[in-house]
Design a protein around this motif. Structure first.
Motif, PDB file in Angstrom:
ATOM      1  N   ALA A 228      29.108  31.626  37.192  1.00 35.88           N
ATOM      2  CA  ALA A 228      29.227  31.590  38.554  1.00 35.88           C
ATOM      3  C   ALA A 228      28.580  30.259  39.974  1.00 35.88           C
ATOM      4  O   ALA A 228      27.727  30.985  39.956  1.00 35.88           O
ATOM      5  CB  ALA A 228      28.909  33.418  38.841  1.00 35.88           C
TER       6      ALA A 228
ATOM      7  N   SER B  85      33.431  32.204  35.331  1.00 34.44           N
ATOM      8  CA  SER B  85      33.657  32.598  37.144  1.00 34.44           C
ATOM      9  C   SER B  85      34.188  34.505  36.983  1.00 34.44           C
ATOM     10  O   SER B  85      34.499  35.359  35.792  1.00 34.44           O
ATOM     11  CB  SER B  85      34.374  32.353  38.074  1.00 34.44           C
ATOM     12  OG  SER B  85      35.457  32.380  37.389  1.00 34.44           O
TER      13      SER B  85
ATOM     14  N   SER C 213      35.934  37.065  39.363  1.00 31.36           N
ATOM     15  CA  SER C 213      37.411  36.823  41.041  1.00 31.36           C
ATOM     16  C   SER C 213      37.109  37.347  42.753  1.00 31.36           C
ATOM     17  O   SER C 213      37.588  36.739  43.111  1.00 31.36           O
ATOM     18  CB  SER C 213      38.338  38.002  40.217  1.00 31.36           C
ATOM     19  OG  SER C 213      37.926  39.172  40.148  1.00 31.36           O
TER      20      SER C 213
ATOM     21  N   THR D  47      36.092  31.378  41.725  1.00 27.04           N
ATOM     22  CA  THR D  47      37.092  30.538  41.319  1.00 27.04           C
ATOM     23  C   THR D  47      36.957  29.188  41.216  1.00 27.04           C
ATOM     24  O   THR D  47      36.812  28.405  40.013  1.00 27.04           O
ATOM     25  CB  THR D  47      37.811  31.382  40.145  1.00 27.04           C
ATOM     26  OG1 THR D  47      37.478  32.776  39.806  1.00 27.04           O
ATOM     27  CG2 THR D  47      39.048  31.062  39.389  1.00 27.04           C
ATOM     28  N   SER D  48      37.506  28.711  42.065  1.00 27.93           N
ATOM     29  CA  SER D  48      37.851  27.898  42.476  1.00 27.93           C
ATOM     30  C   SER D  48      37.035  26.540  41.691  1.00 27.93           C
ATOM     31  O   SER D  48      37.676  25.292  41.360  1.00 27.93           O
ATOM     32  CB  SER D  48      39.230  27.338  43.873  1.00 27.93           C
ATOM     33  OG  SER D  48      37.781  28.059  44.851  1.00 27.93           O
TER      34      SER D  48
ATOM     35  N   SER E 264      34.865  27.157  39.738  1.00 30.08           N
ATOM     36  CA  SER E 264      34.617  27.015  38.610  1.00 30.08           C
ATOM     37  C   SER E 264      35.551  26.139  37.877  1.00 30.08           C
ATOM     38  O   SER E 264      35.762  25.585  36.830  1.00 30.08           O
ATOM     39  CB  SER E 264      34.198  28.162  37.221  1.00 30.08           C
ATOM     40  OG  SER E 264      33.443  28.350  38.096  1.00 30.08           O
ATOM     41  N   ARG E 265      36.718  26.226  38.351  1.00 34.37           N
ATOM     42  CA  ARG E 265      38.844  25.288  37.566  1.00 34.37           C
ATOM     43  C   ARG E 265      37.876  23.808  37.405  1.00 34.37           C
ATOM     44  O   ARG E 265      38.630  23.269  36.864  1.00 34.37           O
ATOM     45  CB  ARG E 265      39.605  25.848  38.989  1.00 34.37           C
ATOM     46  CG  ARG E 265      39.826  27.013  37.626  1.00 34.37           C
ATOM     47  CD  ARG E 265      41.606  27.235  38.139  1.00 34.37           C
ATOM     48  NE  ARG E 265      41.743  28.564  37.549  1.00 34.37           N
ATOM     49  CZ  ARG E 265      41.606  29.652  37.828  1.00 34.37           C
ATOM     50  NH1 ARG E 265      42.403  29.650  39.301  1.00 34.37           N
ATOM     51  NH2 ARG E 265      42.513  30.988  37.735  1.00 34.37           N
TER      52      ARG E 265
ATOM     53  N   GLU F 231      37.425  33.698  33.459  1.00 31.65           N
ATOM     54  CA  GLU F 231      37.714  34.375  35.001  1.00 31.65           C
ATOM     55  C   GLU F 231      37.312  35.815  34.867  1.00 31.65           C
ATOM     56  O   GLU F 231      38.513  36.376  34.125  1.00 31.65           O
ATOM     57  CB  GLU F 231      38.223  34.174  35.877  1.00 31.65           C
ATOM     58  CG  GLU F 231      38.567  34.427  37.445  1.00 31.65           C
ATOM     59  CD  GLU F 231      39.402  34.490  38.050  1.00 31.65           C
ATOM     60  OE1 GLU F 231      40.702  35.113  37.610  1.00 31.65           O
ATOM     61  OE2 GLU F 231      39.543  34.216  39.120  1.00 31.65           O
TER      62      GLU F 231
ATOM     63  N   GLU G  57      37.353  39.527  35.273  1.00 26.57           N
ATOM     64  CA  GLU G  57      37.924  40.246  36.691  1.00 26.57           C
ATOM     65  C   GLU G  57      36.699  41.318  37.351  1.00 26.57           C
ATOM     66  O   GLU G  57      36.348  42.102  36.530  1.00 26.57           O
ATOM     67  CB  GLU G  57      39.218  41.746  36.443  1.00 26.57           C
ATOM     68  CG  GLU G  57      40.231  40.608  36.535  1.00 26.57           C
ATOM     69  CD  GLU G  57      40.796  40.332  37.752  1.00 26.57           C
ATOM     70  OE1 GLU G  57      40.726  40.549  38.459  1.00 26.57           O
ATOM     71  OE2 GLU G  57      41.198  38.964  38.019  1.00 26.57           O
TER      72      GLU G  57
END
Lengths: 405, 405
Positions: free
Chosen positions: B184, B329, B331, B338-339, B341-342, B359, B361
């Motif tokens: 996170a 991450s 959701s 999450t973006s 972490s991406r 990711e 949920e």
């Protein structure tokens, strides 16, 4: 920030209702003064009026230079000759909400009868101002509309808290609303939004210049607390994408507290541009807005819950409605997300209402309704134009009319 | 809230490094004291150590009762015998960050040499404490790890600001990190997160009890400002769904200011349960956390930018890395979405690193990593267990070892 004395006062156009308004809390608030502006011309049939409802910190100066800030009207992009809300065709009314601080009765207004002070210098209401609901705001607008000689509004339009008023108008006076455009809003205030409002209030309470709400006695205003409230709220009006696009991680030399050279790593020296922007938002806001009004109006938003009197069924207030609705949300709005607009749409559908729904793609967040979004403009223009055909309005209604006030 | 005097002090286990640490700002901070806790047993090969990095307001009491609050350790769900970070197998280290207020050197520590006060009662650093970066935190942890006789960490694990430290560990001491679990988190602090931090700081600055950072002179602390900061931050740790599920629009009678009867509509009477919850979060926080530490540490987060020394290329620090990464991450996390972490995962992939990404949920928001999320627990347990096999760790490493300190 230096200590700031009370904002200068200006004259506003207003209507006074000596008999007042009976509020949801049971209090009869009297007299009630509602400050307002109009644009365009009321038609001879008095059928082309659009009421615009403003958001939390908005006011009646929707399409003209603001008398305090000197800035353009907050929706001058949307309202005017040839614009989506076309003043060549429609008679536009916008009033400052009850509880506000731009000429309508609110916490800064003199408290009649029982208040302290002498008759020549009555005390303001301050924190004794009665609690106001969104429906109370609408009740006072209803007085104004009647006062202007209008029995039926062609449309009621508004975003955010303005959209809550649109919903309350359609729920409370359905026969008076031909079309309704609730934008970036919700049928109830969410726990998260109540939480943000509560932080705003605590920031104001924490300012020693608030003086328990009696700051008029000192000549100072709780500027720091109100600025913190505004800064936090301002973040919620934008989006991560918009903040990244506008500011990214750019730094500007500041050195306002330590005198260190620019570019050095320091805790209190250089600041990020987004910080400078927020500080500016906070410091300009406190010059035009009253802290007790902020407390009163945020509370009104918190109490918004269209389902409350209908066992949580949001369709309840709209059963049998003849109003045409156009519900609009913005994809990156996380304060009043699309999911909350969908709740409105589903409820209106259950009530068999005439409802259209558009989610505008935008990365600008909640404030998108105030910013340049061509798809949004086209939606409002198209809906109002089409609804005007259904209402049988003349294409040039305003030019045949007489001004109401 | 009543005025609160300084929090009680307790004894912490710590290591002192008289030669100090050279900080990113160029200052040599000396001496440096790092307060820490360990759990489990260091193996004979000294190869089973996991460093856990705490978040903004966390501390070293990861898996035991907190000495100030009496509450369970902040990650006791995750760390312990048979738990996902299994102290039967691993030797767990957690230290209070540099700049913190739970025993490590920070703004509340005595200022050596040039400070005011007498040698018997030196002044604290206060706002003169040098600016700290996430990498500076990691540098001081590196001293501690070496002090404990460990040349290579089996893993570094942390969420939120702890995850930033994980990334800086892998970037700064790649040969010392076999596995890394950044949770996170993000490779840089976003404009929106800087903005939220700035509002926190302004809330503290606005409190007259802050006294320009020299509040120790008055015996009071800027409790109201710090509480507002915490309340706002707490909203960002949750999610709209979680707040709605936990509190919805339920009201609790409060009447703390007006004495009005419960259930009546009033501006300052009844409050929503979410407000009561936030007020509690604010008031308990100020009893355990130092305002100047809050300023110092939020600034460290703001400066986090792994791409800064690599022309914005986040892969830069990881080229040639042998560390195995597990990026996680949640959701519904909108603070470290999450973006972000991406972006880490894409950068690690460009650096040809060994990287897994999950990711989880969850509707619990950013704080999900601290809460009951079985899928998250399984991910951490599985990754560490598998990585331990790759590292050739004995299944019962800890039982064969000797305690390091």
């Amino acid at each position: 920030m230096d200590q700031i004395v009370s904002a200068p006062t200006v004259e506003h156009t207003s209507a006074v209702f000596p008999e007042g308004v009976t509020l949801d809390c049971g209090t009869v608030l009297a007299p009630v003064e509602i400050a307002y502006r109009t644009y365009g011309t009321l038609s001879a049939k008095r059928d082309n009026a659009i009421l615009i409802c403003h958001a939390l910190t908005g006011d009646q100066y929707v399409a003209e230079t603001h008398p305090l800030t000197g800035k353009p009207g907050w929706w001058s992009r949307m309202v005017g000759s040839g614009k989506p809300i076309d003043t060549d065709r429609f008679f536009v009314i916008c009033s400052n909400v009850l509880g506000g601080c731009m000429g309508s009765t609110g916490p800064r207004s003199p408290r009649p009868v029982t208040g302290g002070g002498t008759p020549d210098a009555p005390e303001p209401w301050g924190t004794d101002f009665p609690p106001i609901t969104i429906r109370d705001m609408v009740r006072s607008q209803h007085r104004l509309v009647k006062h202007l000689g209008i029995d039926r509004l062609f449309a009621v339009v508004g975003g955010s808290m303005g959209g809550m008023q649109v919903l309350e108008w359609a729920a409370t006076y359905p026969e008076m609303v031909f079309a309704a455009v609730p934008i970036a809003t919700a049928p109830f205030h969410s726990a998260q939004n109540i939480a943000f409002n509560e932080v705003s209030r605590q920031a104001i309470f924490a300012d020693p210049d608030w003086h328990g709400g009696r700051y008029w006695e000192t000549g100072a205003i709780p500027a720091r607390g109100l600025a913190v409230a505004r800064m936090m709220a301002h973040i919620t009006y934008l989006s991560e994408e918009a903040l990244t696009r506008k500011f990214g991680r750019r730094v500007r030399p500041c050195n306002d507290t330590t005198g260190k050279a620019a570019g050095t790593l320091s805790t209190f020296g250089d600041i990020f541009e987004v910080e400078s922007y927020l500080r500016h938002q906070g410091s300009t806001f406190v010059r035009r807005f009253d802290a007790n009004s902020y407390l009163t109006i945020t509370r009104a938003m918190d109490w918004m819950d269209l389902g409350q009197e209908h066992d949580g069924e949001y369709a309840g207030p709209f059963v049998g409605t003849g109003t045409r609705f156009c519900v609009i949300s913005f994809s990156s709005d996380w304060l009043f997300p699309t999911s909350q607009s969908r709740i409105i749409v589903h409820a209106l559908t259950r009530a068999a209402a005439n409802v259209s729904f558009v989610e505008i793609e935008s990365d600008k967040g909640h404030d998108a309704f105030l910013l340049d979004e061509p798809d949004f403009d086209r939606t409002v223009r198209g809906f109002l134009s089409g609804a005007a055909e259904h209402a049988g309005l003349s294409r040039r209604a305003a030019q045949e009319g007489t001004h109401a006030s």
